[in-house]
Design a protein around this motif. Structure first.
Motif, short mmCIF file in Angstrom:
data_model
loop_
_atom_site.label_atom_id
_atom_site.label_comp_id
_atom_site.label_asym_id
_atom_site.label_seq_id
_atom_site.Cartn_x
_atom_site.Cartn_y
_atom_site.Cartn_z
N ALA A 17 41.60 21.72 -89.89
CA ALA A 17 41.10 20.42 -89.72
C ALA A 17 39.75 20.18 -90.49
O ALA A 17 38.78 20.74 -90.67
CB ALA A 17 40.51 20.30 -88.26
N GLY A 18 39.92 18.94 -91.37
CA GLY A 18 39.09 18.53 -92.21
C GLY A 18 38.24 17.31 -91.75
O GLY A 18 38.51 16.69 -90.62
N THR A 19 37.69 16.58 -92.67
CA THR A 19 36.75 15.36 -92.18
C THR A 19 36.96 14.19 -93.35
O THR A 19 36.91 14.72 -94.48
CB THR A 19 35.44 15.62 -91.74
OG1 THR A 19 34.63 14.51 -91.71
CG2 THR A 19 34.62 16.31 -92.79
N CYS A 20 36.98 13.11 -92.89
CA CYS A 20 37.03 12.10 -93.98
C CYS A 20 35.57 11.71 -94.74
O CYS A 20 35.49 11.36 -95.86
CB CYS A 20 37.27 10.63 -93.24
SG CYS A 20 36.10 10.08 -92.19
N GLY A 64 44.44 18.41 -92.55
CA GLY A 64 44.20 17.27 -92.06
C GLY A 64 42.99 16.53 -91.88
O GLY A 64 41.94 17.30 -91.28
N ARG A 65 42.74 15.66 -92.59
CA ARG A 65 41.26 14.97 -92.76
C ARG A 65 41.18 13.88 -91.49
O ARG A 65 41.87 12.95 -91.64
CB ARG A 65 41.10 14.32 -94.12
CG ARG A 65 40.66 15.37 -94.93
CD ARG A 65 39.80 14.90 -96.12
NE ARG A 65 39.49 15.94 -97.24
CZ ARG A 65 40.06 16.18 -98.50
NH1 ARG A 65 41.17 15.46 -98.72
NH2 ARG A 65 39.96 17.02 -99.24
N GLU A 121 56.81 20.59 -92.89
CA GLU A 121 56.69 21.57 -94.12
C GLU A 121 55.68 21.04 -95.23
O GLU A 121 55.49 21.34 -96.29
CB GLU A 121 58.18 21.93 -94.62
CG GLU A 121 58.99 22.65 -94.05
CD GLU A 121 60.22 23.04 -94.49
OE1 GLU A 121 60.38 22.45 -95.74
OE2 GLU A 121 61.14 23.79 -93.71
N VAL A 122 54.98 20.01 -94.57
CA VAL A 122 54.07 19.33 -95.43
C VAL A 122 52.76 20.23 -95.71
O VAL A 122 52.08 20.60 -94.91
CB VAL A 122 53.60 18.00 -94.84
CG1 VAL A 122 52.64 17.17 -95.60
CG2 VAL A 122 54.93 16.99 -94.55
N LYS A 123 52.84 20.27 -97.15
CA LYS A 123 51.43 20.78 -97.60
C LYS A 123 50.43 20.16 -98.29
O LYS A 123 50.49 18.81 -98.51
CB LYS A 123 51.98 21.70 -98.88
CG LYS A 123 52.82 22.81 -98.26
CD LYS A 123 53.34 23.87 -99.41
CE LYS A 123 54.41 24.91 -99.07
NZ LYS A 123 54.68 25.81 -100.14
N GLY A 124 49.17 20.50 -98.12
CA GLY A 124 48.19 19.80 -99.01
C GLY A 124 47.49 18.82 -97.77
O GLY A 124 47.41 18.96 -96.68
N SER A 125 46.61 17.85 -98.32
CA SER A 125 45.57 17.04 -97.51
C SER A 125 46.36 16.08 -96.90
O SER A 125 47.15 15.44 -97.56
CB SER A 125 44.58 16.65 -98.26
OG SER A 125 43.71 17.90 -98.63
N VAL A 126 46.42 15.73 -95.61
CA VAL A 126 46.92 14.29 -94.88
C VAL A 126 45.80 13.79 -94.21
O VAL A 126 45.02 14.30 -93.55
CB VAL A 126 47.94 14.82 -94.02
CG1 VAL A 126 48.63 13.34 -93.44
CG2 VAL A 126 49.03 15.62 -94.87
N ASN A 127 45.91 12.47 -94.34
CA ASN A 127 44.86 11.75 -93.72
C ASN A 127 45.36 11.64 -92.02
O ASN A 127 46.30 11.00 -92.09
CB ASN A 127 44.50 10.38 -94.36
CG ASN A 127 43.79 10.21 -95.74
OD1 ASN A 127 42.88 11.43 -95.75
ND2 ASN A 127 43.86 9.52 -96.45
#
Length: 295
Positions: free
Chosen positions: A112-115, A163-164, A220-226
């Motif tokens: 988990a990330g942040t905007c 996930g941001r 299977e989605v990779k990388g950042s997703v808002n």
């Protein structure tokens, strides 16, 4: 212990984390959750009592479970979290989780990330947009863990998603956060003062954030997703929706004080919808109704 979709979850008792349990079960996951809370009900979850900052505990736990999936939601987002040194502990804990996850055959990781990692602008923020993560210790550590984790997973053939999260509201929210503060004061028939109601935010109900993270984990989605709605609402209208549903709109007062915050923060949710295949389910009025039902 033989389930092929064993997932180790951190932060499963938090504002978002507690909403993960049902969608994870619905998606067929066997859930193992680290907690420092001694009073968790079983509710189909294998609760593991221990400290996330204890590397030996993490090592032994992952060796015993051998999870195929890792969902890391744990972080501190109350008090002086933006400048607190505890952020470095969460950064270190995330690296330790990855290290032992890899050593025990792990395949898919979502953090988990942040905007707040973004450099803000008035138009919808996209995953490819410029970052400005050095502005606080919190955002620095979040982004640093993202960078380290993405590279670590790449060289170790582990699938990594990030996930941001944009603005969240949810059940039993801390009283120092906006939603919790408004509900607490109105429930006591106290006046609520909103210093700047003209700021526009992308608010997402915690259940939708949890659902989005489970969908991301199960993809299977990779990388950042808002993790966002792609829409904004003013702080004024957000507060008034709570007041309206509580029948206490008259207790909410607005000022127009200067703010250091950007006038608008909204995300582009195209990846979430088109690749992760998750669309927000709750309208604001529905989410607020659920939140208030718990008071």
């Amino acid at each position: 212990m033989n389930c092929c979709k064993k997932v180790l979850v951190t932060g499963a008792t938090g504002l978002i984390g507690k909403e993960l349990i049902e969608p994870l079960k619905e998606a067929g996951f066997d859930i193992f959750a680290i907690t420092i809370d001694k009073n968790n009900h079983n509710n189909g979850v294998h609760w593991i009592e221990g400290n996330l900052f204890d590397e030996n505990f993490i090592k032994i736990t992952i060796e015993n479970i051998k999870p195929e999936y890792l969902l890391n939601m744990a972080w501190c987002t109350t008090g002086d979290y933006l400048s607190s040194d505890i952020n470095y502990k969460f950064l270190n804990a995330g690296i330790n989780l990855l290290k032992y996850f890899k050593d025990n055959g792990g395949k898919r990781v979502v953090f988990a990330g942040t905007c707040f990692e973004y450099k803000f602008k008035d138009s919808p923020l996209k995953e490819i947009d410029e970052l400005d993560a050095d502005k606080t210790i919190y955002t620095f550590c979040k982004n640093k863990l993202h960078e380290i984790s993405e590279y670590f997973c790449k060289i170790n053939n582990i699938s990594f998603g990030y996930g941001r999260i944009f603005y969240v509201y949810g059940r039993n929210e801390d009283k120092i956060r906006l939603t919790g503060m408004i509900i607490d004061k109105l429930s006591k028939n106290e006046e609520v003062i909103i210093k700047n109601g003209k700021l526009y935010k992308d608010y997402v109900y915690a259940k939708d954030i949890a659902g989005a993270f489970v969908a991301l984990l199960n993809s299977e989605v990779k990388g950042s997703v808002n993790i966002c709605t792609g829409k904004t609402i003013s702080i004024k209208d957000f507060a008034l929706e709570i007041g309206k549903q509580m029948g206490k709109e008259n207790l909410i007062k607005f000022k127009d004080e200067p703010s250091s915050q950007p006038p608008i923060i909204v995300g582009d949710n195209s990846r979430l919808i088109n690749e992760v295949k998750y669309e927000v389910k709750y309208k604001l009025s529905e989410g607020i109704k659920e939140v208030l039902s718990g008071y």
